[in-house]
Motif scaffolding. Sequence first.
Motif, PDB file in Angstrom:
ATOM      1  N   ASN A  95     -36.291  14.040  -0.536  1.00  0.00           N
ATOM      2  CA  ASN A  95     -36.011  12.740  -1.151  1.00  0.00           C
ATOM      3  C   ASN A  95     -35.244  11.857  -0.173  1.00  0.00           C
ATOM      4  N   SER A  96     -35.590  10.578  -0.155  1.00  0.00           N
ATOM      5  CA  SER A  96     -34.938   9.648   0.759  1.00  0.00           C
ATOM      6  C   SER A  96     -33.460   9.521   0.432  1.00  0.00           C
ATOM      7  N   LYS A  97     -32.669   9.265   1.483  1.00  0.00           N
ATOM      8  CA  LYS A  97     -31.224   9.177   1.317  1.00  0.00           C
ATOM      9  C   LYS A  97     -30.700   7.883   1.903  1.00  0.00           C
ATOM     10  N   THR A  98     -29.633   7.383   1.288  1.00  0.00           N
ATOM     11  CA  THR A  98     -28.906   6.230   1.772  1.00  0.00           C
ATOM     12  C   THR A  98     -27.454   6.651   1.961  1.00  0.00           C
ATOM     13  N   LEU A  99     -26.958   6.523   3.215  1.00  0.00           N
ATOM     14  CA  LEU A  99     -25.607   7.006   3.524  1.00  0.00           C
ATOM     15  C   LEU A  99     -25.449   8.461   3.096  1.00  0.00           C
ATOM     16  N   LEU A 121     -27.709  -4.969  16.949  1.00  0.00           N
ATOM     17  CA  LEU A 121     -28.387  -3.728  16.600  1.00  0.00           C
ATOM     18  C   LEU A 121     -28.219  -3.520  15.106  1.00  0.00           C
ATOM     19  N   GLU A 122     -29.337  -3.287  14.423  1.00  0.00           N
ATOM     20  CA  GLU A 122     -29.297  -3.172  12.968  1.00  0.00           C
ATOM     21  C   GLU A 122     -30.106  -1.961  12.521  1.00  0.00           C
ATOM     22  N   TYR A 123     -29.502  -1.151  11.670  1.00  0.00           N
ATOM     23  CA  TYR A 123     -30.196  -0.010  11.056  1.00  0.00           C
ATOM     24  C   TYR A 123     -30.534  -0.403   9.628  1.00  0.00           C
ATOM     25  N   ARG A 124     -31.836  -0.419   9.316  1.00  0.00           N
ATOM     26  CA  ARG A 124     -32.322  -0.864   8.018  1.00  0.00           C
ATOM     27  C   ARG A 124     -32.866   0.330   7.247  1.00  0.00           C
ATOM     28  N   PHE A 125     -32.522   0.418   5.986  1.00  0.00           N
ATOM     29  CA  PHE A 125     -32.946   1.568   5.195  1.00  0.00           C
ATOM     30  C   PHE A 125     -33.214   1.148   3.758  1.00  0.00           C
ATOM     31  N   LYS A 126     -34.033   1.943   3.117  1.00  0.00           N
ATOM     32  CA  LYS A 126     -34.375   1.682   1.718  1.00  0.00           C
ATOM     33  C   LYS A 126     -33.337   2.321   0.816  1.00  0.00           C
ATOM     34  N   ILE A 127     -32.894   1.571  -0.210  1.00  0.00           N
ATOM     35  CA  ILE A 127     -31.969   2.111  -1.196  1.00  0.00           C
ATOM     36  C   ILE A 127     -32.723   2.510  -2.450  1.00  0.00           C
ATOM     37  N   LEU A 128     -33.467   1.540  -3.003  1.00  0.00           N
ATOM     38  CA  LEU A 128     -34.204   1.815  -4.240  1.00  0.00           C
ATOM     39  C   LEU A 128     -35.278   0.756  -4.414  1.00  0.00           C
ATOM     40  N   ASN A 129     -36.539   1.186  -4.375  1.00  0.00           N
ATOM     41  CA  ASN A 129     -37.664   0.261  -4.547  1.00  0.00           C
ATOM     42  C   ASN A 129     -37.532  -0.955  -3.631  1.00  0.00           C
ATOM     43  N   SER A 130     -37.305  -2.141  -4.209  1.00  0.00           N
ATOM     44  CA  SER A 130     -37.254  -3.362  -3.409  1.00  0.00           C
ATOM     45  C   SER A 130     -35.863  -3.649  -2.849  1.00  0.00           C
ATOM     46  N   ILE A 131     -34.910  -2.794  -3.142  1.00  0.00           N
ATOM     47  CA  ILE A 131     -33.542  -2.984  -2.651  1.00  0.00           C
ATOM     48  C   ILE A 131     -33.374  -2.199  -1.357  1.00  0.00           C
ATOM     49  N   HIS A 132     -32.956  -2.903  -0.313  1.00  0.00           N
ATOM     50  CA  HIS A 132     -32.766  -2.287   0.990  1.00  0.00           C
ATOM     51  C   HIS A 132     -31.340  -2.552   1.466  1.00  0.00           C
ATOM     52  N   GLY A 133     -30.907  -1.730   2.395  1.00  0.00           N
ATOM     53  CA  GLY A 133     -29.571  -1.873   2.956  1.00  0.00           C
ATOM     54  C   GLY A 133     -29.625  -1.950   4.466  1.00  0.00           C
ATOM     55  N   ALA A 134     -28.488  -2.277   5.070  1.00  0.00           N
ATOM     56  CA  ALA A 134     -28.416  -2.373   6.524  1.00  0.00           C
ATOM     57  C   ALA A 134     -26.982  -2.120   6.986  1.00  0.00           C
ATOM     58  N   VAL A 135     -26.883  -1.535   8.154  1.00  0.00           N
ATOM     59  CA  VAL A 135     -25.616  -1.424   8.878  1.00  0.00           C
ATOM     60  C   VAL A 135     -25.855  -2.078  10.229  1.00  0.00           C
ATOM     61  N   PHE A 136     -24.977  -2.978  10.651  1.00  0.00           N
ATOM     62  CA  PHE A 136     -25.269  -3.754  11.846  1.00  0.00           C
ATOM     63  C   PHE A 136     -24.035  -3.952  12.726  1.00  0.00           C
ATOM     64  N   ALA A 137     -24.316  -4.291  13.978  1.00  0.00           N
ATOM     65  CA  ALA A 137     -23.289  -4.665  14.944  1.00  0.00           C
ATOM     66  C   ALA A 137     -23.823  -5.845  15.753  1.00  0.00           C
ATOM     67  N   ASP A 138     -23.041  -6.911  15.833  1.00  0.00           N
ATOM     68  CA  ASP A 138     -23.393  -8.102  16.616  1.00  0.00           C
ATOM     69  C   ASP A 138     -22.357  -8.286  17.719  1.00  0.00           C
ATOM     70  N   ALA A 139     -22.809  -8.510  18.936  1.00  0.00           N
ATOM     71  CA  ALA A 139     -21.896  -8.716  20.060  1.00  0.00           C
ATOM     72  C   ALA A 139     -22.347  -9.922  20.865  1.00  0.00           C
ATOM     73  N   GLY A 140     -21.390 -10.704  21.347  1.00  0.00           N
ATOM     74  CA  GLY A 140     -21.757 -11.851  22.166  1.00  0.00           C
ATOM     75  C   GLY A 140     -20.667 -12.898  22.204  1.00  0.00           C
ATOM     76  N   ASN A 141     -20.963 -13.978  22.882  1.00  0.00           N
ATOM     77  CA  ASN A 141     -20.033 -15.107  22.971  1.00  0.00           C
ATOM     78  C   ASN A 141     -20.728 -16.234  23.710  1.00  0.00           C
ATOM     79  N   ILE A 142     -20.038 -17.358  23.778  1.00  0.00           N
ATOM     80  CA  ILE A 142     -20.477 -18.474  24.607  1.00  0.00           C
ATOM     81  C   ILE A 142     -19.394 -18.751  25.637  1.00  0.00           C
ATOM     82  N   TRP A 143     -19.797 -19.354  26.749  1.00  0.00           N
ATOM     83  CA  TRP A 143     -18.865 -19.736  27.800  1.00  0.00           C
ATOM     84  C   TRP A 143     -19.309 -21.083  28.363  1.00  0.00           C
ATOM     85  N   ASN A 144     -18.424 -21.668  29.160  1.00  0.00           N
ATOM     86  CA  ASN A 144     -18.786 -22.807  29.991  1.00  0.00           C
ATOM     87  C   ASN A 144     -18.851 -22.336  31.438  1.00  0.00           C
ATOM     88  N   LEU A 145     -19.773 -22.880  32.190  1.00  0.00           N
ATOM     89  CA  LEU A 145     -19.917 -22.524  33.595  1.00  0.00           C
ATOM     90  C   LEU A 145     -19.118 -23.481  34.471  1.00  0.00           C
TER      91      LEU A 145
END
Length: 838
Positions: free
Chosen positions: A68-72, A738-762
Amino acid sequence: MKYQFYNFLKAKHLNILFYTLLGFLFTDCNITKHLKKDEVLLSKNTIKIEGKTTSDHTITDYLIQRPNSKTLNLPIGLFFYNIGNIDYDSIHKQKILKFQKRNNLLDRILSKKQTLKIINKNKSLNDWLLTNGEAPEILDANKTVSTAENLRTHFFRRGYFDATVETRTTRNTKKAEVLYNVTKEKPYFIGDIKYFIASEAVDSIVQLNTHFISLKKGDQYNHEKFKETIINLTKTLRNNGFYHFTENLISFKNIDTLAKNHITPVEIHIDHKKINNGGNIEEIPSKIQVIKEIEVLTDYNYEKRDKSYDVKRDFNGVNFYARQKIKHKIKTLANSIFIKPNQTYSDDAIEATRKHLKSLNNFKAVKINQVELPNNKLATTITLTPLKKYGVGVNTEIIHSNIKQVGLSGGFNFINRNLFKGAEIFQLALQGSIFDTATKVSGTDSNKFDAYEIGIDASLEFPKFIFPLISKLVPRTMTPKTKITIGTSFQKNIGLDKQNITGIIDYNWKSSSKNKHIIELANIQYIKNLNIDSYFNIYSSEYNKIKKIQQEYFTGYNLTTLNANRFISTVNSDFRASNPEEYNTLKNINERRSIITTNNIIPAASYSFEHNSKKGLSDTRYNYFKAKITSVGNVNSFIFKSEEGQKTYKNVPVSQFLKLDIDFRKFWNNSTHNSFAFRTFVGIAMPTKENTDIPFISSYFAGGSNDIRAWKTYELGPGSSASGLEFNIGNFKILSSLEYRFKILNSIHGAVFADAGNIWNLKNATFTATEEELFSGLKSLGNIALGTGVGVRYDFNFLVLRLDLAFKTYEPYLTDNKWFKNYTLNDSVLNIGINYPF
């Protein structure tokens, strides 16, 4: 009030999630409750190859039975199923019978009708739990045996003829784990390859095209190479006139799976076609067939299929027919046809014709049929079912972007197909939207839908390149197109209100099914700011800095948001000599104001390359890459005059810069319902010629629900600065997610993510940047911000509603304790989004 409600919502959602999981764990954690006495739950599969565990999807896809599929690590679907009762139908019938006979106090208080509704609702709830939950996966020994056989076949087809698969089932009370242990043994290789071809005509073509054959002497045996060889041989022969040739005429023989030297010869047999003629099997040699005549029915209509075609015209040997009038230019249609009379039949030419005619977007259906004639000749009929010439559409949709947090959009579309009889498409679009902005841009804390945008666009698309110098550079098979667009739009309550007037000429073509090219020969924008006097109301942090200096050094000046700019201009060199830091603060504010409030003409020319390996909507393993290089005010700068070192047109500054954007995305899955998504983006913009800054609209920003989700739009950067500005922009950007996407129940899905970055001036790209804002090589990469979080998504099929809760994990602008300093619920950002962030 807005943020109190916002925090309440976040706390409420987390509490609901926490108590729901707690309920699963402690009130209904017996996941084997519905199992019969002799049944066990499959809890784990393990595949080991030569003693090493593998999670390669090309191997795990052979598992016939999965846990059976698992979430967390929790089987949420099974929990829901177990809350229900699989025997409730009989219980419900007994309740109904009992209810019909009884007469108690509850019935008199609620009435029998209401009591019956309660009983039926309980039945509906139980049905919902069983339908939307996931039934326990009962271990099936037959499926284990079948899986083992599938695995052995998989390795056999890859040259491991002696491979074995052993299974071991470990049971623990009502649960079981299955181990598949694969021993590959020594592989087999391809030896001499010989051809046995019945038809001399076929043999002559094969011998000229052996480089298309995937099988090579010395390669390890691989069943996929045999399949590729059949496909390539069939394609080669059908493209060389063998209209009747099919894959089943090719076979492989004399393969020795017991060869002592582990080298097997291969015989490739290509037979004649066989037919049953009155019980006798006859062989029909394959022969090359030639297209003798081509007919094009330009206005086919099923309801009028029996009526005759009264109009006939010939062009280069191709006959075009219509019932009353041929509505398209014959030359335009002929340019989409890649077959001609007396040409050897070719599948590729037929498919190119079908594809090109469909790409005209003038025909609802394109069908191409062949009729056999004597002496190995073919008659080709191309049937075109036209779309309606005029079309009107009204659309409404929910909108969302980094700036438009959520809103409603509506529009009107008019389309005129075949405008000048050459399959041109003219479109007129009116679009309007109201929305709530993603950040405080109006200077207020209101959460109302107080921002709007309205625009009108007109475009004309040609099914060819209309610029004479490049019209012959791209072959017609790549479906070249030219599009001319003009439009204008008005924005209200998005920073300074703006009017945007745009004119675009672009060329696009597809060099393959995966690769697309776009050249924007001209993309000219005129950006006019409509609300300049409100600058210091909107950018209140800037005004507060000015106010602080005024109160300390110019106490007699009556400063307001309306005269703040005039105040800066009165500050002279004497103040600079005595207070250089405060003087530079004022000048930088003035410079930033000038960049943001100055009207701009942005004459761009660009080239984009896009690669997308996605094979369909269900494909979850693919790559996406896009690179775009833009030159603004350089290629076409000669048409503008210079005034005091600045290109202008009617006193409006003309921007000049170079810009490069690179976007790469990769998607892959490790199971049926779980997948990973990775995205990285790098963008750089450099002023050229006399320019020293990038226009606000062309600059980069960080933050938002499709960006670094732990920060609001425009909130992060540049670099390690903590400017406190309402809008932070830069001319260099790095972003990875980077995002990990998984099914929770039928049309309900979940995700765990990490976003990294920034802006600079040259350096040398702006006057106003501080040291903290500048990109100074590899050491500046230490200023990359990191946000992490979790998300819940509901898939409506036509769109995905997304809620992402993001936390500031690493904040480069903090002086100490940059990690997890504000990793709290109060400092988190709840993003509401439409569809996936990338």
